[in-house]
Enzyme design. Structure first.
Site, short mmCIF file in Angstrom:
data_model
loop_
_atom_site.label_atom_id
_atom_site.label_comp_id
_atom_site.label_asym_id
_atom_site.label_seq_id
_atom_site.Cartn_x
_atom_site.Cartn_y
_atom_site.Cartn_z
CB CYS A 194 16.63 -4.61 -5.62
SG CYS A 194 17.64 -5.68 -4.63
NE ARG A 221 -4.05 -0.04 1.55
CZ ARG A 221 -4.14 1.17 2.04
NH1 ARG A 221 -3.41 1.51 3.07
NH2 ARG A 221 -4.96 2.05 1.51
N1 LLP Z 1 -17.47 -3.77 -3.30
C1 LLP Z 1 -16.83 -3.65 -4.47
C2 LLP Z 1 -17.57 -3.85 -5.71
C3 LLP Z 1 -15.44 -3.33 -4.48
O1 LLP Z 1 -14.82 -3.21 -5.65
C4 LLP Z 1 -14.76 -3.14 -3.27
C5 LLP Z 1 -13.33 -2.84 -3.24
C6 LLP Z 1 -15.47 -3.30 -2.06
C7 LLP Z 1 -16.83 -3.59 -2.12
C8 LLP Z 1 -14.83 -3.13 -0.72
O2 LLP Z 1 -14.32 -1.86 -0.55
P1 LLP Z 1 -13.84 -1.37 0.90
O3 LLP Z 1 -15.05 -1.39 1.82
O4 LLP Z 1 -12.82 -2.28 1.39
O5 LLP Z 1 -13.35 0.00 0.68
N2 LLP Z 1 -6.35 -2.23 -2.61
C9 LLP Z 1 -6.93 -0.92 -2.32
C10 LLP Z 1 -8.43 -0.99 -2.21
C11 LLP Z 1 -9.09 -1.59 -3.43
C12 LLP Z 1 -10.59 -1.70 -3.28
C13 LLP Z 1 -11.18 -2.54 -4.37
N3 LLP Z 1 -12.61 -2.71 -4.29
C14 LLP Z 1 -6.26 -0.37 -1.06
O6 LLP Z 1 -5.36 -1.00 -0.52
O7 LLP Z 1 -6.60 0.75 -0.63
#
Ligand code: LLP
Length: 455
Positions: free
Chosen positions: A379, A349
């Site tokens: 690296c 992240r």
């Molecule tokens: N529903 C859908 C359709 C989604 O695409 C996502 C997340 C969620 C729910 C859940 O979202 P949350 O409540 O966790 O915000 N890797 C990134 C975050 C990517 C989110 C992708 N979709 C990070 O580390 O910030």
């Protein structure tokens, strides 16, 4: 080193409490020791090695229940976003609490089932569902396919016809609202690949209603992730409300899914002084389930539809930390580098989103803070967890915790630089269990075969 922490607990002086509610997580200092619930984290680090993810079952539980309770005024289902943390024990905790699941692949559905979750409580999202994933999910009886395009609806219809089934579907509407979050995690504007444009959605439902093997069950949206204010959610709901009302009347929809995206506090108040951390804008203004429900439920109540939400980070984010050990301290003329044994392959992240993760020592020592860069062994110059951040002095062999790493932490890990995937531990009260063993190094290339001419 005792495994359990005493009862005399002093909370972390930052990042652990929202103003109007209980502590945000169960990581706190008892004396000088950072504890997870009743367990000293350093004892876990010594026992299981580092890099090590540690999760609090109590935090997971409380965060789920907080949201669930806030939505009690409407018929609803909280579907935990499996992509944020898919460890079997994490999923088990949530399945036992009655959570539904937001899944994005056949693999995630299999994981949920292996953890005792019900396919009938799973919402299958994602822009690129394959034929075999659709077939598998249909056979298992998922609650809904959240479709993202007309070709996908046609494919779901075709697969359902072949299996002589009717597929429950919702279409994801892209409401074109700005979520005010990082550009890589914004999903609800027309710059993004997600959903069907607001102006086109009624035409899509009209055509989908003619496909005999689909049952139009709901409408879905998801505007982005780490959204720290209720405003963008409210704006999107207000925009979509007349549409969902019309679709309900026309096609007998049963649910409206608001997606996930609720943000959490990552930043502490170090800069403003430890004693005043709760006065920071982050802590005071962060979205809470209560604020979310207070603004949205009055709009949704009269709709008479079941409300689904898909939180990932809100439930798992503050519930996990990544523990790492200082390998070397390297002082150049300009910098104080703490070279640790975790790297961007363990937690991407900071490198990928310039994300901030609070860094604290497992054993507190008195003394001044020094500006430091915490960096990994990979690296790449991007392999850092923080730069020029005032941190307590740390020496070789000291342990540090990267806070709020429970969401999009381990799940985004890779084997870059042939580094094995970290181990994971779950804590409940005074108990701790290894819930994923450290990957054996040889396993990393175990699926590889030399080409015949190279044997
Ligand atoms: N529903 C859908 C359709 C989604 O695409 C996502 C997340 C969620 C729910 C859940 O979202 P949350 O409540 O966790 O915000 N890797 C990134 C975050 C990517 C989110 C992708 N979709 C990070 O580390 O910030």
């Amino acid at each position: 080193m005792h495994l359990t922490c005493g009862r005399r607990t002093r909370r972390l002086h930052f990042n652990d409490r929202t103003l109007d509610s209980r502590p945000m997580h169960d990581f706190h200092y008892t004396g000088r020791q950072l504890c997870c619930e009743g367990v000293a984290v350093e004892a876990l680090a010594r026992k299981y090695g580092t890099p090590l993810y540690v999760y609090s079952q109590h935090t997971l539980t409380e965060r789920f229940q907080d949201l669930d309770r806030a939505l009690a005024g409407v018929d609803h289902l909280v579907c935990f976003a499996v992509k944020s943390n898919s460890n079997q024990s994490v999923l088990r905790v949530l399945a036992r609490l009655g959570s539904g699941f937001d899944i994005v692949s056949g693999g995630e559905l299999q994981r949920v089932m292996a953890a005792g979750g019900a396919p009938g409580q799973c919402a299958f999202a994602g822009v690129g569902k394959s034929e075999s994933e659709i077939e598998f999910a249909l056979k298992q009886g998922v609650h809904t396919f959240n479709a993202e395009s007309e070709p996908e609806l046609e494919r779901i219809n075709r697969v359902a016809a072949r299996l002589k089934k009717t597929a429950p579907v919702a279409v994801r509407v892209n409401p074109d609202v700005e979520a005010h979050t990082h550009k890589k995690i914004t999903t609800g504007t027309y710059e993004n690949k997600f959903g069907v444009a607001f102006e086109q959605i009624e035409g899509v439902y009209a055509r989908a209603s003619k496909l005999k093997h689909l049952r139009l069950r709901g409408l879905q949206m998801h505007i982005g992730s780490q959204i720290t204010k209720v405003g963008p959610f409210e704006q999107a709901v207000r925009k979509v409300l007349p549409l969902v009302t019309r679709l309900k009347d026309r096609y007998g929809l049963e649910f409206f899914s608001l997606g996930g995206g609720l943000g959490i506090v990552y930043k502490p108040a170090l800069a403003s002084g430890a004693a005043a951390w709760w006065k920071t804008a982050d802590a005071r203004h962060i979205i809470t389930p209560q604020k979310y429900a207070a603004r949205l439920l009055p709009l949704l109540k009269s709709l008479g539809l079941r409300i689904l939400i898909e939180p990932g980070r809100f439930i798992s984010g503050n519930a996990g930390i990544l523990v790492t050990r200082v390998e070397y301290v390297k002082r150049t003329g300009k910098k104080n580098f703490l070279i640790v044994d975790a790297a961007m392959n363990d937690l991407i992240r900071p490198a990928f989103y310039e994300a901030y993760h609070e860094i604290v020592p497992l054993t507190r020592k008195p003394g001044a803070l020094i500006r430091s860069d915490v960096v990994g062994p990979i690296c790449e110059s991007g392999d850092f967890f923080c730069q020029d951040r005032p941190l307590p002095r740390a020496g070789q062999g000291d342990y540090l915790a990267l806070m709020s790493a429970g969401a999009y932490g381990f799940v985004m890990a890779s084997n870059y630089n042939t580094r094995p995937l970290a181990a994971e531990v779950m804590v409940k009260g005074n108990r701790a269990a290894l819930v994923r063993e450290r990957q054996p190094t040889r396993q990393i290339w175990s699926g590889e075969k030399p080409a015949p001419w190279l044997k």
